[in-house]
Scaffold this motif. Sequence first.
Motif, PDB file in Angstrom:
ATOM      1  N   CYS A  36      29.989  39.387  29.649  1.00  8.08           N
ATOM      2  CA  CYS A  36      29.010  40.378  30.130  1.00  8.08           C
ATOM      3  C   CYS A  36      29.614  41.324  31.152  1.00  8.08           C
ATOM      4  O   CYS A  36      29.243  42.491  31.209  1.00  8.08           O
ATOM      5  CB  CYS A  36      27.796  39.681  30.731  1.00  8.08           C
ATOM      6  N   HIS A  37      30.548  40.814  31.961  1.00  5.87           N
ATOM      7  CA  HIS A  37      31.049  41.616  33.067  1.00  5.87           C
ATOM      8  C   HIS A  37      32.261  42.462  32.697  1.00  5.87           C
ATOM      9  O   HIS A  37      32.987  42.915  33.578  1.00  5.87           O
ATOM     10  CB  HIS A  37      31.363  40.725  34.281  1.00  5.87           C
ATOM     11  N   SER A  38      32.497  42.680  31.389  1.00  7.36           N
ATOM     12  CA  SER A  38      33.538  43.611  30.953  1.00  7.36           C
ATOM     13  C   SER A  38      32.924  44.525  29.906  1.00  7.36           C
ATOM     14  O   SER A  38      32.221  44.062  29.017  1.00  7.36           O
ATOM     15  CB  SER A  38      34.721  42.863  30.341  1.00  7.36           C
ATOM     16  N   PHE A  53      36.179  41.925  33.966  1.00  9.49           N
ATOM     17  CA  PHE A  53      35.319  41.665  35.127  1.00  9.49           C
ATOM     18  C   PHE A  53      34.904  42.910  35.886  1.00  9.49           C
ATOM     19  O   PHE A  53      34.261  42.811  36.924  1.00  9.49           O
ATOM     20  CB  PHE A  53      35.985  40.677  36.114  1.00  9.49           C
ATOM     21  N   ALA A  54      35.257  44.107  35.374  1.00  3.03           N
ATOM     22  CA  ALA A  54      34.911  45.336  36.102  1.00  3.03           C
ATOM     23  C   ALA A  54      33.524  45.839  35.765  1.00  3.03           C
ATOM     24  O   ALA A  54      33.110  46.894  36.259  1.00  3.03           O
ATOM     25  CB  ALA A  54      35.960  46.415  35.827  1.00  3.03           C
ATOM     26  N   ASN A 113      30.492  45.119  38.686  1.00  5.32           N
ATOM     27  CA  ASN A 113      31.912  44.900  38.883  1.00  5.32           C
ATOM     28  C   ASN A 113      32.095  43.670  39.762  1.00  5.32           C
ATOM     29  O   ASN A 113      31.679  43.670  40.928  1.00  5.32           O
ATOM     30  CB  ASN A 113      32.498  46.152  39.562  1.00  5.32           C
ATOM     31  N   ILE A 114      32.633  42.590  39.205  1.00  5.33           N
ATOM     32  CA  ILE A 114      32.845  41.389  40.003  1.00  5.33           C
ATOM     33  C   ILE A 114      34.330  41.145  40.254  1.00  5.33           C
ATOM     34  O   ILE A 114      34.751  40.017  40.529  1.00  5.33           O
ATOM     35  CB  ILE A 114      32.168  40.143  39.380  1.00  5.33           C
ATOM     36  N   THR A 155      33.828  48.949  45.257  1.00  6.25           N
ATOM     37  CA  THR A 155      32.948  48.948  44.089  1.00  6.25           C
ATOM     38  C   THR A 155      32.749  47.569  43.487  1.00  6.25           C
ATOM     39  O   THR A 155      31.968  47.415  42.558  1.00  6.25           O
ATOM     40  CB  THR A 155      33.503  49.881  42.987  1.00  6.25           C
ATOM     41  N   GLY A 156      33.448  46.553  44.007  1.00  3.65           N
ATOM     42  CA  GLY A 156      33.329  45.194  43.479  1.00  3.65           C
ATOM     43  C   GLY A 156      32.799  44.258  44.541  1.00  3.65           C
ATOM     44  O   GLY A 156      32.032  44.671  45.423  1.00  3.65           O
ATOM     45  N   ILE A 157      33.194  42.996  44.480  1.00  4.38           N
ATOM     46  CA  ILE A 157      32.675  42.005  45.433  1.00  4.38           C
ATOM     47  C   ILE A 157      33.712  41.634  46.477  1.00  4.38           C
ATOM     48  O   ILE A 157      33.637  40.570  47.090  1.00  4.38           O
ATOM     49  CB  ILE A 157      32.163  40.736  44.701  1.00  4.38           C
TER      50      ILE A 157
END
Lengths: 441, 173
Positions: A75-77, A84-85, A101-102, A108-110
């Motif tokens: 899900c995170h791509s 993972f973005a 974006n994890i 912009t991410g974690i």
Amino acid sequence: MEAKLVTPRRRQEWPSGWRLAATAALVLALAAVVALVATWRPAMAPVTPPPPSSFDRSEIARGAGLAHLGYCAVCHSAPGGAAFAGGLDLKTPFGDVYSTNITPDAETGIGRWSQPAFVRAMRQGVARNGAHLYPAFPYDHFSEASEGDLRALYAFLMTRVPVRAPPHTNHLIPPLGFRPLLAGWKLLFLRPRPVEADSRRSAEWNRGRYLVESLSHCGGCHAPRNALGAEERAHGLTGGWSEGWYAPPLDATSPAARVWTVERMDAYLRTGLSLSHAAAAGPMGPVTRELSAAPPGDVHAIAVYVSSLMAGAPASRAETPGQDRAAAAAKAYPQGAVLFAGACAGCHGPGAPMMLEGRPALSLGTPLYEDGPRDTLQIMLRGLNKPVGRAGPYMPPFSDSFSDAQLAEIGAYLRARYTDRAPWPGELTREAAKARKEGAS
Amino acid sequence: MTTLIVNGVRQTVDADPATPLLYVLRNDLELNAAKFGCGLGQCGACTVLVDGQPVFSCLLPLAAVANRPVRTVEGLGSPDRLSPVQAAFEAEQAAQCGYCIPGMMMRAQALLERTTRPTEAELRTHMSVNLCRCGTHMRILRAVRRAAVVMGGGVQNATEPVSTLAAPPERSA
């Protein structure tokens, strides 16, 4: 001088209708304030992005395995995007939600999320800045993951390559864009219940159940949802819908023609192919690709648990013998027979190279035995993924080759030729049109 | 007898309705551009356009075509009047053995009719369905980028600058 009886000036009285309206407005305003206060979550202070060297290597490795078990990258791509973005458009009945974006990018991410902030997000669906997260992110399952597993996932994610990828704007039906409403949803439907071990069962079975209920979130597709999109978990994995595909029940109502032994389920999950059933179709393709990279012991545990759930299914008592009623099916659906001969028999017919290679016959796979034609139609429309880790033929999509009516003809023919079931009810051409629309990416 | 529309011409053929379109094109209509590579929908050498969409003609039964317009390489242009895609493939000398090329051209034609400015990623994903065993992929991509420039907007984020300088060699009449 006369004494006048002076009536004290009466306070200006509003008409009763106005008073009712004013009281209602006041009550509503107070309720809104209470609701906003109750739904408000504090922001957790941003931290300096922790250097990768600050994490224990074995914990990172454990987190990598857990990330595969939870298929985070799926899900995170976004297609063609960095891992993972984020940026994948998840089409829900409520609108389009884009994955975040994890990667540990600071802006912009974690990257600036502390470990407690990450754990809170996974457990309660709250972002670092206090915003509520949409349950397209299945925190209703992740809330059951252990603290240790969540910490390992944090170690894994914070040691990935940071990618600058600003978030996309969701397109939700108004007023669902107003995130505090999600607190109401959580109040109604979020029931964290830690998975408790069943002492009568093996450690492996319990490990499988823990994974299925938490990180692997099988119920996210294989269980029904109510009108507000919340998963109905009380009855277990009784079947559900995902991305235009039907995820069949994984319990005693499984329509599979062949029994799902532990070995068959394990092989299916790790390779995307069960020689006694069929290839992983639709959303199960990415799931099995991820599980093929997960720790084999954990995948085996999932197989132990899920196959035990289906122990009461009809196939466990007696497997349906393979059928091939070609003549009868051709008589009932002559156009279907013609189309099958030209388009499908080259791979699926007796003596075809793919069949000689040992691929399962169409009479073994579950889609033809399901109560509805949706999965059969989707497989014809979209094709299938290649099995993981082996070269071999893949089924191409036929959405541009066939009209809805032609797909319906072939579907009815397949059901008649390869199963002992009655024809699917309903208007198959309309079902094909629905499948075409709902599975479109 | 089955009627179908191929390259704008109405044709009538006497073939079993289950016959894949590829055989009808080659055997009945002598349109030999489309090739048999695998017969299994895996290689794309048989790619033609049906109603504007690229399909594997080795897996499309004659009975399914009906009145949807079929287009092959022969319908793109003629030796004296090459279409942009054909001219680009010639200018970039994209063929080695040439077996995959008609399928590649029809697949490219479908992309460039759908969008005048594909991105490099879209271009590669779209063409990846067709296989080339000789390894002329880079020339094929150059040819499609060149055709994109000629037909409209070019390719966004192209990994190579597109050349439109070298004109096709002069042909004797």
